[in-house]
Every structure is written in C-alpha cells, then in structure tokens.
Motif scaffolding. Sequence first.
Motif, PDB file in Angstrom:
ATOM      1  N   LEU A  48       5.612  -8.692  78.193  1.00  0.00           N
ATOM      2  CA  LEU A  48       6.236  -7.384  78.367  1.00  0.00           C
ATOM      3  C   LEU A  48       6.461  -7.098  79.851  1.00  0.00           C
ATOM      4  O   LEU A  48       7.545  -6.655  80.248  1.00  0.00           O
ATOM      5  N   LEU A  49       5.465  -7.394  80.706  1.00  0.00           N
ATOM      6  CA  LEU A  49       5.609  -7.127  82.139  1.00  0.00           C
ATOM      7  C   LEU A  49       6.615  -8.074  82.794  1.00  0.00           C
ATOM      8  O   LEU A  49       7.365  -7.659  83.684  1.00  0.00           O
ATOM      9  N   VAL A  50       6.657  -9.330  82.370  1.00  0.00           N
ATOM     10  CA  VAL A  50       7.672 -10.252  82.891  1.00  0.00           C
ATOM     11  C   VAL A  50       9.056  -9.746  82.475  1.00  0.00           C
ATOM     12  O   VAL A  50      10.005  -9.785  83.264  1.00  0.00           O
ATOM     13  N   GLY A  51       9.168  -9.253  81.254  1.00  0.00           N
ATOM     14  CA  GLY A  51      10.423  -8.657  80.803  1.00  0.00           C
ATOM     15  C   GLY A  51      10.830  -7.471  81.661  1.00  0.00           C
ATOM     16  O   GLY A  51      12.000  -7.314  82.023  1.00  0.00           O
ATOM     17  N   LEU A  52       9.859  -6.629  82.014  1.00  0.00           N
ATOM     18  CA  LEU A  52      10.126  -5.492  82.893  1.00  0.00           C
ATOM     19  C   LEU A  52      10.609  -5.971  84.259  1.00  0.00           C
ATOM     20  O   LEU A  52      11.585  -5.448  84.796  1.00  0.00           O
ATOM     21  N   LYS A  53       9.943  -6.970  84.816  1.00  0.00           N
ATOM     22  CA  LYS A  53      10.336  -7.532  86.119  1.00  0.00           C
ATOM     23  C   LYS A  53      11.777  -8.042  86.051  1.00  0.00           C
ATOM     24  O   LYS A  53      12.596  -7.731  86.919  1.00  0.00           O
ATOM     25  N   TYR A  54      12.087  -8.809  85.023  1.00  0.00           N
ATOM     26  CA  TYR A  54      13.427  -9.360  84.866  1.00  0.00           C
ATOM     27  C   TYR A  54      14.466  -8.231  84.776  1.00  0.00           C
ATOM     28  O   TYR A  54      15.487  -8.261  85.458  1.00  0.00           O
ATOM     29  N   TYR A  55      14.189  -7.264  83.950  1.00  0.00           N
ATOM     30  CA  TYR A  55      15.116  -6.138  83.763  1.00  0.00           C
ATOM     31  C   TYR A  55      15.312  -5.361  85.067  1.00  0.00           C
ATOM     32  O   TYR A  55      16.440  -5.025  85.441  1.00  0.00           O
ATOM     33  N   MET A  56      14.210  -5.079  85.770  1.00  0.00           N
ATOM     34  CA  MET A  56      14.295  -4.311  87.018  1.00  0.00           C
ATOM     35  C   MET A  56      15.061  -5.078  88.088  1.00  0.00           C
ATOM     36  O   MET A  56      15.787  -4.481  88.878  1.00  0.00           O
ATOM     37  N   GLU A  57      14.905  -6.387  88.138  1.00  0.00           N
ATOM     38  CA  GLU A  57      15.494  -7.174  89.218  1.00  0.00           C
ATOM     39  C   GLU A  57      16.915  -7.660  88.919  1.00  0.00           C
ATOM     40  O   GLU A  57      17.650  -8.014  89.837  1.00  0.00           O
ATOM     41  N   THR A  58      17.305  -7.685  87.648  1.00  0.00           N
ATOM     42  CA  THR A  58      18.638  -8.176  87.309  1.00  0.00           C
ATOM     43  C   THR A  58      19.520  -7.119  86.647  1.00  0.00           C
ATOM     44  O   THR A  58      20.738  -7.258  86.644  1.00  0.00           O
ATOM     45  N   GLY A  59      18.912  -6.119  86.029  1.00  0.00           N
ATOM     46  CA  GLY A  59      19.656  -5.114  85.289  1.00  0.00           C
ATOM     47  C   GLY A  59      20.058  -5.583  83.894  1.00  0.00           C
ATOM     48  O   GLY A  59      20.702  -4.855  83.153  1.00  0.00           O
ATOM     49  N   GLU A  60      19.644  -6.794  83.518  1.00  0.00           N
ATOM     50  CA  GLU A  60      19.982  -7.351  82.212  1.00  0.00           C
ATOM     51  C   GLU A  60      18.860  -7.095  81.208  1.00  0.00           C
ATOM     52  O   GLU A  60      17.687  -7.280  81.524  1.00  0.00           O
ATOM     53  N   GLU A  61      19.247  -6.693  79.999  1.00  0.00           N
ATOM     54  CA  GLU A  61      18.250  -6.444  78.957  1.00  0.00           C
ATOM     55  C   GLU A  61      17.568  -7.738  78.539  1.00  0.00           C
ATOM     56  O   GLU A  61      18.147  -8.820  78.621  1.00  0.00           O
ATOM     57  N   VAL A  62      16.351  -7.600  78.069  1.00  0.00           N
ATOM     58  CA  VAL A  62      15.530  -8.723  77.630  1.00  0.00           C
ATOM     59  C   VAL A  62      15.484  -8.712  76.106  1.00  0.00           C
ATOM     60  O   VAL A  62      15.279  -7.663  75.499  1.00  0.00           O
ATOM     61  N   THR A  63      15.670  -9.883  75.497  1.00  0.00           N
ATOM     62  CA  THR A  63      15.637  -9.997  74.042  1.00  0.00           C
ATOM     63  C   THR A  63      14.685 -11.109  73.630  1.00  0.00           C
ATOM     64  O   THR A  63      14.249 -11.911  74.464  1.00  0.00           O
ATOM     65  N   LYS A  64      14.400 -11.158  72.340  1.00  0.00           N
ATOM     66  CA  LYS A  64      13.563 -12.239  71.808  1.00  0.00           C
ATOM     67  C   LYS A  64      14.186 -13.597  72.090  1.00  0.00           C
ATOM     68  O   LYS A  64      13.487 -14.571  72.342  1.00  0.00           O
ATOM     69  N   LEU A  65      15.519 -13.677  72.053  1.00  0.00           N
ATOM     70  CA  LEU A  65      16.209 -14.941  72.298  1.00  0.00           C
ATOM     71  C   LEU A  65      16.138 -15.385  73.759  1.00  0.00           C
ATOM     72  O   LEU A  65      16.110 -16.574  74.042  1.00  0.00           O
ATOM     73  N   LYS A  66      16.108 -14.437  74.686  1.00  0.00           N
ATOM     74  CA  LYS A  66      16.128 -14.763  76.110  1.00  0.00           C
ATOM     75  C   LYS A  66      14.752 -14.947  76.726  1.00  0.00           C
ATOM     76  O   LYS A  66      14.635 -15.560  77.786  1.00  0.00           O
ATOM     77  N   ILE A  67      13.696 -14.419  76.114  1.00  0.00           N
ATOM     78  CA  ILE A  67      12.391 -14.380  76.770  1.00  0.00           C
ATOM     79  C   ILE A  67      11.833 -15.771  77.071  1.00  0.00           C
ATOM     80  O   ILE A  67      11.160 -15.957  78.086  1.00  0.00           O
ATOM     81  N   GLY A  68      12.129 -16.769  76.248  1.00  0.00           N
ATOM     82  CA  GLY A  68      11.629 -18.126  76.517  1.00  0.00           C
ATOM     83  C   GLY A  68      12.137 -18.653  77.844  1.00  0.00           C
ATOM     84  O   GLY A  68      11.353 -19.158  78.673  1.00  0.00           O
ATOM     85  N   ASP A  69      13.444 -18.545  78.092  1.00  0.00           N
ATOM     86  CA  ASP A  69      14.029 -18.987  79.360  1.00  0.00           C
ATOM     87  C   ASP A  69      13.533 -18.135  80.523  1.00  0.00           C
ATOM     88  O   ASP A  69      13.288 -18.647  81.618  1.00  0.00           O
ATOM     89  N   ILE A  70      13.376 -16.850  80.281  1.00  0.00           N
ATOM     90  CA  ILE A  70      12.876 -15.951  81.327  1.00  0.00           C
ATOM     91  C   ILE A  70      11.460 -16.350  81.725  1.00  0.00           C
ATOM     92  O   ILE A  70      11.140 -16.420  82.922  1.00  0.00           O
ATOM     93  N   MET A  71      10.597 -16.632  80.760  1.00  0.00           N
ATOM     94  CA  MET A  71       9.214 -17.036  81.056  1.00  0.00           C
ATOM     95  C   MET A  71       9.180 -18.364  81.812  1.00  0.00           C
ATOM     96  O   MET A  71       8.400 -18.524  82.761  1.00  0.00           O
ATOM     97  N   LYS A  72      10.007 -19.327  81.422  1.00  0.00           N
ATOM     98  CA  LYS A  72      10.056 -20.618  82.133  1.00  0.00           C
ATOM     99  C   LYS A  72      10.454 -20.409  83.587  1.00  0.00           C
ATOM    100  O   LYS A  72       9.868 -20.996  84.503  1.00  0.00           O
ATOM    101  N   THR A  73      11.463 -19.588  83.801  1.00  0.00           N
ATOM    102  CA  THR A  73      11.915 -19.307  85.162  1.00  0.00           C
ATOM    103  C   THR A  73      10.819 -18.614  85.952  1.00  0.00           C
ATOM    104  O   THR A  73      10.533 -18.981  87.098  1.00  0.00           O
TER     105      THR A  73
END
Length: 180
Positions: free
Chosen positions: A137-162
């Motif tokens: 959830l916090l990594v999702g918040l970081k991603y959203y705050m820094e990119t402006g892109e919404e986080v989804t179940k489909l995207k979270i795997g790639d987001i976590m790897k990055t």
Amino acid sequence: MKKLRTVRVDIAINSSKEEVWDILFHKFGEVNAFNPLIEGSHLTKGSEGALGCERQCDLDSKNSIQEKIVAVRDNSSFDIEIIQGGLPMMDKMKATLEAKELTKNRTLVTAIIHYNTSPAFMAGIIKGSMTKTFFKLLVGLKYYMETGEEVTKLKIGDIMKTYKSMDANESFMMQEFATS
C-alpha cells in the motif's frame, strides 16, 4: 479483551508533506488511486478529510469494508477504524497514518496497524502477510505521488520490482519500466 498485535511500515516519498497529507487525509475517499488491494472506494459519510468521515473500500465485486477517521493530530497523523466488514479471521483492526517532513520535498509516511484475530493464535501467523500487504500500500502511495498514475492490481507487480531496484532517495519519476 484480547491484546492487539502491531505492524509498522514506512516509506520515504519524494513529495512535500502537504501534498502527501492532501492525498491521505483530504482525499480519504479516493484511496483506490494508490491501494492495489481494492477495486474502488468512495466517501459514504461526512466531508473529505474530516474527523468522523467514512469511506467504503470495495475489495472486489462482492466484498467491502467501511472505514472511519476516528482521530486527527494536527496535519501529521490520523487514526482509522474498520467499522463494518473486514478481512477473514480479523477480529479488530485499526490504523494510524503519519506524515513527517524530512525535507521540503521529501516525506516519511508511516502506517501503524493494530489488530487481533479470531482465533487469537492466527495473529502471529498472519503478521508477515499484514506487513507485506501494508508495505505494498505504501509503495503504491509512493508511486502515485511521484508519477500521478493510479496503481492497480495488474500494475503492482512491476511497481514492486522497480521499487526493489531503486536507491533509497530515488523517485519513480526517474525510473523506466513496463506497465501492463
């Protein structure tokens, strides 16, 4: 009364404390923008970012939870309680979200979750899973705050790897990765 277990996770976000506070507190009903574990959310009672306001978080098409802001401390932390619904085996769960300014454009966000389960012995067993869930959830918040892109179940795997490949001070804006 059963003793509450505690999970604590934090993350540094390359955004001002005011921007983070705005997303966490003032846009309380829009948590689905950064929480990959829910399909939708909306305010159900009160005004956005106010003591006593409530939101519904849709886990899927059939299951949801109701959460309420039950305490606010300045513009730095607030407490949420699950008032209806919940997770399997969860007897009680509440959370504190804190935002602490590290520098003008860097904020430490901490989530402290207090919970107990029924049966009680499951609390220790699911602690690791709870830690991973709230860290996502916090990594999702970081991603959203820094990119402006919404986080989804489909995207979270790639987001976590990055995220795992990033240095501590890096921003998602500096990263290149494939989005599914």
